[in-house]
Write a protein that holds these residues in place. Sequence first.
Motif, mmCIF file in Angstrom:
data_model
loop_
_atom_site.group_PDB
_atom_site.id
_atom_site.type_symbol
_atom_site.label_atom_id
_atom_site.label_comp_id
_atom_site.label_asym_id
_atom_site.label_seq_id
_atom_site.Cartn_x
_atom_site.Cartn_y
_atom_site.Cartn_z
ATOM 1 N N THR A 1 -2.334 7.143 9.695
ATOM 2 C CA THR A 1 -1.699 6.642 10.924
ATOM 3 C C THR A 1 -2.502 5.549 11.631
ATOM 4 O O THR A 1 -1.971 4.489 11.964
ATOM 5 C CB THR A 1 -1.479 7.822 11.900
ATOM 6 O OG1 THR A 1 -0.865 8.858 11.142
ATOM 7 C CG2 THR A 1 -0.585 7.426 13.052
ATOM 8 N N SER B 1 0.845 -1.187 0.000
ATOM 9 C CA SER B 1 0.000 0.000 0.000
ATOM 10 C C SER B 1 0.879 1.235 0.000
ATOM 11 O O SER B 1 2.025 1.190 0.430
ATOM 12 C CB SER B 1 -0.869 -0.015 1.269
ATOM 13 O OG SER B 1 -1.573 1.189 1.406
ATOM 14 N N LYS B 2 0.326 2.340 -0.523
ATOM 15 C CA LYS B 2 0.965 3.613 -0.205
ATOM 16 C C LYS B 2 0.808 3.765 1.305
ATOM 17 O O LYS B 2 -0.091 3.148 1.893
ATOM 18 C CB LYS B 2 0.252 4.749 -0.931
ATOM 19 C CG LYS B 2 0.547 4.770 -2.413
ATOM 20 C CD LYS B 2 -0.145 5.956 -3.074
ATOM 21 C CE LYS B 2 0.014 5.878 -4.566
ATOM 22 N NZ LYS B 2 -0.839 6.817 -5.277
ATOM 23 N N PRO B 3 1.636 4.574 1.964
ATOM 24 C CA PRO B 3 1.535 4.657 3.429
ATOM 25 C C PRO B 3 0.091 4.959 3.868
ATOM 26 O O PRO B 3 -0.459 5.994 3.499
ATOM 27 C CB PRO B 3 2.479 5.817 3.774
ATOM 28 C CG PRO B 3 3.451 5.862 2.647
ATOM 29 C CD PRO B 3 2.699 5.442 1.431
ATOM 30 N N GLN C 1 9.033 1.322 11.686
ATOM 31 C CA GLN C 1 7.726 1.027 12.290
ATOM 32 C C GLN C 1 7.284 -0.407 11.913
ATOM 33 O O GLN C 1 6.740 -1.130 12.734
ATOM 34 C CB GLN C 1 6.702 2.052 11.764
ATOM 35 C CG GLN C 1 5.420 2.073 12.556
ATOM 36 C CD GLN C 1 4.412 3.067 11.983
ATOM 37 O OE1 GLN C 1 4.619 3.641 10.914
ATOM 38 N NE2 GLN C 1 3.324 3.250 12.687
ATOM 39 N N GLY D 1 7.117 4.324 2.911
ATOM 40 C CA GLY D 1 6.735 4.469 4.323
ATOM 41 C C GLY D 1 7.881 4.190 5.289
ATOM 42 O O GLY D 1 9.021 3.928 4.879
ATOM 43 N N ASP D 2 7.545 4.214 6.572
ATOM 44 C CA ASP D 2 8.533 4.078 7.632
ATOM 45 C C ASP D 2 8.910 2.601 7.854
ATOM 46 O O ASP D 2 8.101 1.808 8.332
ATOM 47 C CB ASP D 2 7.925 4.682 8.916
ATOM 48 C CG ASP D 2 8.898 4.668 10.090
ATOM 49 O OD1 ASP D 2 9.975 4.057 9.947
ATOM 50 O OD2 ASP D 2 8.557 5.268 11.122
ATOM 51 N N PHE E 1 4.998 -0.520 2.472
ATOM 52 C CA PHE E 1 4.229 0.721 2.459
ATOM 53 C C PHE E 1 5.050 1.691 1.618
ATOM 54 O O PHE E 1 5.917 2.386 2.132
ATOM 55 C CB PHE E 1 4.034 1.290 3.870
ATOM 56 C CG PHE E 1 3.059 0.526 4.727
ATOM 57 C CD1 PHE E 1 1.959 -0.128 4.154
ATOM 58 C CD2 PHE E 1 3.199 0.478 6.105
ATOM 59 C CE1 PHE E 1 1.052 -0.820 4.950
ATOM 60 C CE2 PHE E 1 2.290 -0.212 6.903
ATOM 61 C CZ PHE E 1 1.213 -0.873 6.320
ATOM 62 N N THR F 1 -2.456 2.305 9.698
ATOM 63 C CA THR F 1 -1.138 1.666 9.803
ATOM 64 C C THR F 1 -1.044 0.913 11.124
ATOM 65 O O THR F 1 -0.632 -0.255 11.165
ATOM 66 C CB THR F 1 -0.008 2.730 9.754
ATOM 67 O OG1 THR F 1 -0.137 3.464 8.544
ATOM 68 C CG2 THR F 1 1.366 2.087 9.808
#
Lengths: 61, 516
Positions: free
Chosen positions: B264, B259-261, B292, B288-289, B285, B267
Amino acid sequence: MIVQEAKIMENLFNIELKVINMGLEGFAETLKERGTDVMHVRWQPPAMGDDDLLNLLDKLK
Amino acid sequence: MYVKSHILKNTFRDSVYLMRLSSTIREFDGVIEAESIVGTDHNKKFLRSGGLWTEEIEKDAGANDMIIAVKAENEEKAEQAIQSALDELNKQVDRENLLGDFVPRTFETALQNFSGANIALLSIPGRHVRREADKVLDAGLHLMIFSDNVSLEDEIALKQKALEKDLLVMGPDCGTAIINGTPLAFANEVRQGKIGVVAAAGTGLQEVSSLVNNFGEGISQGIGTGGRDVKAAVGGVTMVQGLKALLNDSGTEVIVIISKPPDTEVTEKVLDIAAESKKPVVVNFLGGDLDQVRAAGCEPAETLKEAAQKAVNILRKKDADSGDAALKADQKLAGSEKGRFKKGQKYLRALYSGGTLAYETLILLQDKIGPVYTNLSYEYAETIEDVYKSRVNTVIDFGEDEFTQGRLHPMIDPSLRNSRIIEEAKDPETAVVMLDLVLGYNAHPDPAGSALEAIKEAKEITVQEGRHLSFVTTVCGTDEDIQVRSEQVAKLEKEGVLVFQSNADAAVFVAELLSK
């Protein structure tokens, strides 16, 4: 929760797909050619696509 | 010039069919412009403004009728074109026999005559989706919604209803899914196997499932959620359902999330479930991070290729990072290509049909080749003002709304992108033209052949002007796809086009090629 999703697994993952396809015929054709059980619906906009009539029908609902 | 029309009373064809027929008629000898279209008031206005207007349309065509309107060099050519269009339509009637004798007009009739139906695939205009989708869910069927332009409110309501009924709603705007080995809509033919995927990114699912196949493993389920599912307003309903279903599925041993990020809270929700999972979960992601993901005990992947490779490695009980997981550009090849550019050739023009692939390229090029302009929303890239005119380095997704209003998606009809290839070749600052060719069901029957027509023309231009243009491509698909990946690759390579195993490989190569 886990029990709920287990149901999805039972009634979707472990069975032969039987697909009702509404809209693009190409999707039904490729499924059929591949041997999937599919019924195509030649869907047409209700009220012949007339927006005013459609809005009226929605209000009547 | 002569304009001629033909009205087919009480005849309905879907929009993709009509657009295909329109482009076929435009190719006929002597035809200047043509449309095959439903006779709604809106469409009649469109024909009038486009100079495809006749008295017959004015008098006879209604919303239940189909209009073929042709503008040609003369009356004879116009008549010939109409006749050829009618012949095409008759061919379609033959094809319809494939669908069986009985083609119902409503969902209710279909349901009555098709016992045991368990999933519906909707590709009707977005504003009509809610009405039909409600019926599908009320009847206890799972649902895949290919249509876009479904309101957020409708998406939320449908997904909540599905949740209560233990049903899955994939989409809206879900272009691809693979359920029990059956590819739905724009999916690739991949081997059945033990890797399950949940994806909020359409071509992301196509790329990962194809690569898993090409690396020798297979897919148990490929669940599409639609991009908006991971927004806080929808709450990741389908992604969570899909993930839990895969966790419970005895046929799935490794799970991949793409997925795109997400927002919050989505996630957190998704990673919380993954954290408790006994099955390994690989997460990409896009941009993304990674920490995490790692903190949740999952395996982070930076690219779609890495996600596929890591899932395969884990399944084979190897170290996730072993083998080909890390991306390395072929420096020798990059060096020799670089040496062929003329002074002043320095920019990338990436022309994509797959949105997720274009997005992945933006991530991989970030801070590598200078500013990149795009029509996609990515915080580290610049927004392009005129999508029809490239600027410096440009990444364009031809699948975005501005290119698909009233036109077929570039995966089906690449003609708009093909013209752009030629435009980019005329710009002496263009060094690299990057393309994705997406194979699979319902896509163009020969994307390589179609792109090559434009590539050859582009090369003639650059050769005449003493320049070398580098064509960098990725072919997303498998040898089991109807277009046969290896044949598509061979065709491209024969013409000097560079073909990479994955989109990420192609992007990393471009970064090397254009690095300062």
